[in-house]
Design a protein around this motif. Structure first.
Motif, short mmCIF file in Angstrom:
data_model
loop_
_atom_site.label_atom_id
_atom_site.label_comp_id
_atom_site.label_asym_id
_atom_site.label_seq_id
_atom_site.Cartn_x
_atom_site.Cartn_y
_atom_site.Cartn_z
N ILE A 13 46.96 -3.43 104.20
CA ILE A 13 47.12 -2.80 102.89
C ILE A 13 46.82 -3.80 101.77
N MET A 14 47.30 -5.03 101.95
CA MET A 14 47.03 -6.04 100.93
C MET A 14 45.53 -6.22 100.73
N ARG A 50 37.60 -4.32 95.39
CA ARG A 50 38.60 -3.40 95.96
C ARG A 50 39.67 -3.02 94.94
N ARG A 51 39.88 -3.89 93.97
CA ARG A 51 40.89 -3.57 92.96
C ARG A 51 40.46 -2.41 92.07
N PHE A 63 46.18 -15.35 98.88
CA PHE A 63 47.47 -14.68 98.72
C PHE A 63 48.01 -14.22 100.07
N PRO A 80 37.66 -8.85 96.96
CA PRO A 80 38.97 -8.40 96.45
C PRO A 80 38.87 -7.77 95.07
N PHE A 115 55.03 -4.09 96.20
CA PHE A 115 54.29 -4.93 97.14
C PHE A 115 52.79 -4.99 96.82
N ILE A 137 54.62 1.33 104.44
CA ILE A 137 55.37 0.34 105.23
C ILE A 137 56.79 0.85 105.39
N MET A 190 43.26 -4.00 101.46
CA MET A 190 42.69 -2.78 100.92
C MET A 190 42.84 -2.71 99.42
N VAL A 191 43.95 -3.21 98.90
CA VAL A 191 44.16 -3.13 97.45
C VAL A 191 43.56 -4.33 96.72
N GLY A 192 42.96 -5.26 97.48
CA GLY A 192 42.25 -6.35 96.81
C GLY A 192 43.03 -7.63 96.63
N ALA A 193 43.97 -7.91 97.57
CA ALA A 193 44.63 -9.22 97.54
C ALA A 193 43.62 -10.26 98.02
N THR A 194 43.69 -11.44 97.44
CA THR A 194 42.77 -12.49 97.88
C THR A 194 43.23 -13.03 99.23
N GLU A 226 50.09 -4.26 109.30
CA GLU A 226 49.94 -3.15 108.36
C GLU A 226 49.95 -3.64 106.93
N GLU A 227 50.89 -4.52 106.66
CA GLU A 227 50.97 -5.05 105.30
C GLU A 227 49.71 -5.82 104.95
N ALA A 271 50.55 -8.06 95.26
CA ALA A 271 49.39 -8.54 96.02
C ALA A 271 48.19 -8.82 95.11
N VAL A 272 48.16 -8.17 93.95
CA VAL A 272 47.05 -8.45 93.03
C VAL A 272 47.53 -9.25 91.82
#
Ligand SMILES: Nc1ncnc2c1ncn2[C@@H]1O[C@H](COP(=O)(O)OP(=O)(O)OP(=O)(O)O)[C@@H](O)[C@H]1O
Ligand SMILES: [Mg+2]
Lengths: 230, 295
Positions: B203-204, A78-79, B213, A75, A102, A91, B206-210, B199-200, A106-107
């Motif tokens: 995306i989460m 990816r950030r 999370f 993660p 959103f 979305i 892809m953007v680096g959510a753990t 999808e969410e 998420a981060v």
């Protein structure tokens, strides 16, 4: 900085998509990735985002070694990347604003940071007025700009785009590419896969040409090689 | 990501639950049914057990002595009775004593007040050690010569032992089956949400959510489903129990059965339902999101 060294990649069905690629992209560079269909461009993007793994060679992305990265670090790696897809992947049941908040949430961004950052990014992509619209209420070009805003909103070091202009008419494509150049000038590394010869020629940036899983040319300027489609 | 954003995850979990109203409703329904069946059988077993304990406390066999025996002859039977296996003690009660205690027990009924002691028999009140062997012991006591009749609560005790045993076995089996069914249903409900949100989720990632999370809202969804089920099941169980208890209390032929008041049981029922509901809910959600445990 992105560095690929002797990278090979094979899909589960045995297709050898990447057959030994060595490539370095410095911080702050703007690079076009071009090549015929099936040459392995999208596979390179997937290698960078960690969607697929190399079977040989080493990949370094913004200080992370992708080949032996720990699960916890993926993660974080990816950030450092902002990814833009040809099909936008917004979305649909969230507004433009919520699509952005959103991914900030998420981060772990705070509501305060979110409130401050989103108007700035929307302004950058010229969509300040569309904040409360839903993606379906936007044109293709506007949707793609939302996708760019979303890739930018977490302030990544590098933007990676796989055919971001694929669904746009030439004028919108030029606009979008101008936007990516502007973002690059603000300090973000940009890697763009594209088929559009005219655009590549127009900007005179570094062009890496892929064919059959190899880099066949890496130079600054226009499109190289005769058999480019698109 | 530093702090655990409880409000956000809870809100997401809740909205997940409502996004599949029907499935959530079905999942809650099944879980409630599961808890109710579990609860009902457990309460039956608990009551049967309590009644058995009551009976065990007065684990008495009354052995009536043959009419032709004199009081002296009757008293002489004591040692023979005490020699019977499983007999703890045998206490002689004469006709007169029997009548007195009868009159004490039914003071209002003047009809019995001046009964002739002759209609009562000399008897022994026999305490036994192991209630489970009540019927064998009763048989052996009856076999002693001079004992005309034996009156044991054996049928009642046997009945309760059967009820308790059946309730326990059914209980364990049902709990196992219904538990699995409930977890399965909740798991599927949550899988549906993850499918809805794929999808969410993509995306989460892809953007680096753990992973944490990404998972938490689904864990909360499961928690909420389980907890709501537990709450609903608790009130239904209460109503059901109260209704049955009242039915038993007002039924003359069931006088002997004493039902434990729900007031004594509710904390345990609430605790067990909440724990089971939460285990089912969170278990279901963890099984649904197992694949997100990996990257
Ligand atoms: N998921 C997959 N499984 C198996 N083979 C795949 C998969 N994705 C791509 N390939 C194969 O890998 C090779 C490279 O594909 P890739 O998608 O990287 O090409 P590309 O350069 O992006 O093409 P295009 O310009 O058409 O997008 C092709 O031969 C393709 O058929
Ligand atoms: Mg491609």
């Amino acid at each position: 900085m992105i560095r690929l060294k002797d990278v090979e990649m094979e899909y589960d069905n045995g297709t050898r998509a990447i057959k030994g690629i060595t490539l370095t992209i410095e911080d702050g560079e703007f690079v076009f990735l071009v090549g015929p269909s099936g040459s392995g461009k999208s596979t390179i993007i997937k290698l960078l985002t960690g969607e697929v793994e190399p079977c040989a060679g080493r990949i370094m992305i913004n200080g992370f070694s992708v080949s032996n990265i720990s699960e916890r670090q993926i993660p974080l790696m990816r950030r450092t990347l902002g990814v833009i897809f040809q099909d936008f992947r917004l979305i649909e049941k969230k507004t433009v604003y919520d699509n952005l908040s959103f991914v900030m949430r998420a981060v772990g961004a705070s509501p305060k940071e979110i409130q401050k950052r989103i108007p700035y990014v929307l302004n950058l992509v010229g969509l300040s007025k569309k904040s409360n619209s839903y993606p379906t209420e936007l044109s293709g070009g506007e949707q793609q700009r939302v996708a760019i805003a979303r890739a930018l909103v977490n302030n990544p070091n590098t933007i990676i785009a796989d055919e971001p202009t694929g669904n746009l008419d030439p004028e919108r494509s030029l606009e979008l590419m101008n936007l990516l150049v502007k973002i690059n000038e603000l300090g973000t590394t940009v890697v763009v896969v594209t088929h559009e010869k005219d655009l590549v020629d127009h900007f005179g940036k570094r062009v890496v040409t892929i064919d059959s899983g190899h880099v066949i040319n890496d130079s600054v300027g226009g499109y190289v090689g005769g058999h480019i489609h698109g | 990501m530093g702090k655990h954003d409880f409000g956000y995850f809870f809100h997401e979990g809740l909205s997940n639950m409502f996004s599949h109203g029907f499935m959530s409703f079905a999942a809650i329904g099944i879980t409630v049914a599961c808890l109710l069946i579990m609860g009902t059988f457990t309460l039956v077993a608990v009551n049967a057990n309590a009644l058995l304990q009551d009976l065990e406390q007065e684990n008495e066999i009354l052995a009536y002595v043959d009419d032709s025996y004199t009081e002296e002859q009757a008293k002489a039977l004591q040692s023979k009775l005490e020699a019977v296996p499983n007999v703890a003690s045998a206490k002689f009660i004469s006709k007169e004593e029997a009548m007195e205690s009868f009159a004490e027990q039914y003071p209002d009924e003047s009809l019995f007040q001046d009964l002739d002691p002759e209609i009562f028999r000399d008897r022994f009140a026999i305490k036994i050690t192991d209630l489970h062997q009540l019927s064998q012991t009763a048989e052996q006591v009856k076999a002693v010569s001079g004992i005309a009749k034996v009156n044991a609560y054996e049928e009642i005790a046997g009945g309760f032992i059967t009820v308790r045993n059946v309730a326990t076995v059914v209980c364990v089996a049902l709990i196992a089956i219904l538990f699995v069914v409930s977890v399965f249903i909740i798991s599927n409900t949550i899988k549906l949400t993850t499918f809805d949100r794929r999808e969410e989720i993509a995306i989460m990632r892809m953007v680096g959510a753990t992973n944490g999370f990404i998972r938490w809202p689904f864990v909360y969804e499961g928690f909420l489903l389980g907890f709501l089920s537990a709450a609903i099941a608790f009130f239904l169980q209460w109503g059901l129990y109260a209704a049955v208890a009242q039915g038993v209390d007002t039924n003359d032929t069931l006088q002997l059965i004493h039902i434990i008041p729900f007031q004594q049981l509710w904390p345990a029922v609430a605790g067990i339902f909440a724990a089971a509901g939460i285990v089912i809910g969170v278990g279901g959600s963890l099984s649904a999101i197992r694949k997100f445990l990996q990257v």
